[in-house]
Write a protein that holds these residues in place. Sequence first.
Motif, PDB file in Angstrom:
ATOM      1  N   ASN A  88       0.826  -1.216   0.000  1.00 55.59           N
ATOM      2  CA  ASN A  88       0.000   0.000   0.000  1.00 55.59           C
ATOM      3  C   ASN A  88       0.854   1.256   0.000  1.00 55.59           C
ATOM      4  O   ASN A  88       0.579   2.203  -0.734  1.00 55.59           O
ATOM      5  CB  ASN A  88      -0.926   0.001   1.223  1.00 55.59           C
ATOM      6  CG  ASN A  88      -2.226  -0.720   0.934  1.00 55.59           C
ATOM      7  OD1 ASN A  88      -3.145  -0.142   0.375  1.00 55.59           O
ATOM      8  ND2 ASN A  88      -2.296  -1.999   1.275  1.00 55.59           N
ATOM      9  N   ARG A  89       1.914   1.256   0.833  1.00 54.53           N
ATOM     10  CA  ARG A  89       2.760   2.448   0.937  1.00 54.53           C
ATOM     11  C   ARG A  89       3.517   2.699  -0.364  1.00 54.53           C
ATOM     12  O   ARG A  89       3.554   3.821  -0.866  1.00 54.53           O
ATOM     13  CB  ARG A  89       3.742   2.273   2.099  1.00 54.53           C
ATOM     14  CG  ARG A  89       4.428   3.579   2.477  1.00 54.53           C
ATOM     15  CD  ARG A  89       5.400   3.431   3.626  1.00 54.53           C
ATOM     16  NE  ARG A  89       6.630   2.773   3.223  1.00 54.53           N
ATOM     17  CZ  ARG A  89       7.035   1.585   3.693  1.00 54.53           C
ATOM     18  NH1 ARG A  89       6.309   0.942   4.583  1.00 54.53           N
ATOM     19  NH2 ARG A  89       8.171   1.064   3.280  1.00 54.53           N
ATOM     20  N   VAL A  90       4.066   1.623  -0.945  1.00 57.82           N
ATOM     21  CA  VAL A  90       4.864   1.779  -2.172  1.00 57.82           C
ATOM     22  C   VAL A  90       3.974   2.210  -3.341  1.00 57.82           C
ATOM     23  O   VAL A  90       4.343   3.094  -4.123  1.00 57.82           O
ATOM     24  CB  VAL A  90       5.605   0.457  -2.483  1.00 57.82           C
ATOM     25  CG1 VAL A  90       6.230   0.503  -3.869  1.00 57.82           C
ATOM     26  CG2 VAL A  90       6.671   0.192  -1.432  1.00 57.82           C
ATOM     27  N   VAL A  91       2.790   1.614  -3.442  1.00 60.37           N
ATOM     28  CA  VAL A  91       1.873   1.980  -4.533  1.00 60.37           C
ATOM     29  C   VAL A  91       1.434   3.440  -4.382  1.00 60.37           C
ATOM     30  O   VAL A  91       1.397   4.196  -5.364  1.00 60.37           O
ATOM     31  CB  VAL A  91       0.649   1.018  -4.563  1.00 60.37           C
ATOM     32  CG1 VAL A  91      -0.483   1.584  -5.396  1.00 60.37           C
ATOM     33  CG2 VAL A  91       1.076  -0.347  -5.091  1.00 60.37           C
ATOM     34  N   ALA A  92       1.131   3.850  -3.140  1.00 52.13           N
ATOM     35  CA  ALA A  92       0.696   5.244  -2.915  1.00 52.13           C
ATOM     36  C   ALA A  92       1.804   6.210  -3.283  1.00 52.13           C
ATOM     37  O   ALA A  92       1.567   7.246  -3.922  1.00 52.13           O
ATOM     38  CB  ALA A  92       0.279   5.434  -1.454  1.00 52.13           C
ATOM     39  N   SER A  93       3.032   5.870  -2.933  1.00 52.19           N
ATOM     40  CA  SER A  93       4.159   6.764  -3.240  1.00 52.19           C
ATOM     41  C   SER A  93       4.379   6.852  -4.759  1.00 52.19           C
ATOM     42  O   SER A  93       4.649   7.926  -5.298  1.00 52.19           O
ATOM     43  CB  SER A  93       5.391   6.258  -2.482  1.00 52.19           C
ATOM     44  OG  SER A  93       6.539   6.283  -3.245  1.00 52.19           O
TER      45      SER A  93
END
Length: 192
Positions: free
Chosen positions: A166-171
């Motif tokens: 989730n964090r990597v995709v959002a970034s």
Amino acid sequence: MKIVILAGSNRKAATSTKLAKYAGRLIEQKGHSVTLFDLYRTPLPFYSPDDYGVEHAELIVLKQSLVEADGIVLVTPEYHGSISGVLKNALDHLGQDHFNNKPVLSVSSSGGAVGVSSLTQLQAMVRNLHGINSPEWLSIGGAQRKWFEGELDSYEIGQDIDDRINRVVASFLDLTKLVRGQSQPAASNPVQ
Ligand SMILES: Cc1cc2nc3c(=O)[nH]c(=O)nc-3n(C[C@H](O)[C@H](O)[C@H](O)COP(=O)(O)O)c2cc1C
């Protein structure tokens, strides 16, 4: 935004492809359109410089999708400390016309704990294609792959890896919005 995901495994039940689908679903849930190009289901011909101008139907579709894309996700299994042959072959068919100034997220699945060698090599290729490497990257490895061995709807994703995806995709999406002019950078502090 339009996001193209290129899944670079030539294995039917590839965990890298399932990770690609999982990330694709997250991106769609955030309101973006996703085109997943799976090189197992859609094999491309071996690249040869001698075949310049010879067109292949699926390659035309891939190239057009990439030209229209705002951001690109490249997904590979880690093979011998590098990327898969089928993904490298696909990239050899492509060029700066498809990547220039576009954010690219690199993703891998490896037998070892993490597939950093393939990610490092993928980022070098992105640089040479004039894409913009997302500062974050994503790798699942070792036992984490078990979460991706079932069918898509029956995954039990460990909380840690789910948080990281989730964090990597959002970034990656934030960078893509910024580069494509759909958001403003945070105001920097004025120099005193
Ligand atoms: C030809 C080959 C080479 C591999 N080389 C490596 C390697 O260098 N490092 C590693 O951690 N795993 C290696 N593996 C294991 C794969 O990275 C692992 O099985 C990965 O999950 C495969 O991705 P997939 O599920 O998408 O097919 C290799 C597997 C194969 C078939």
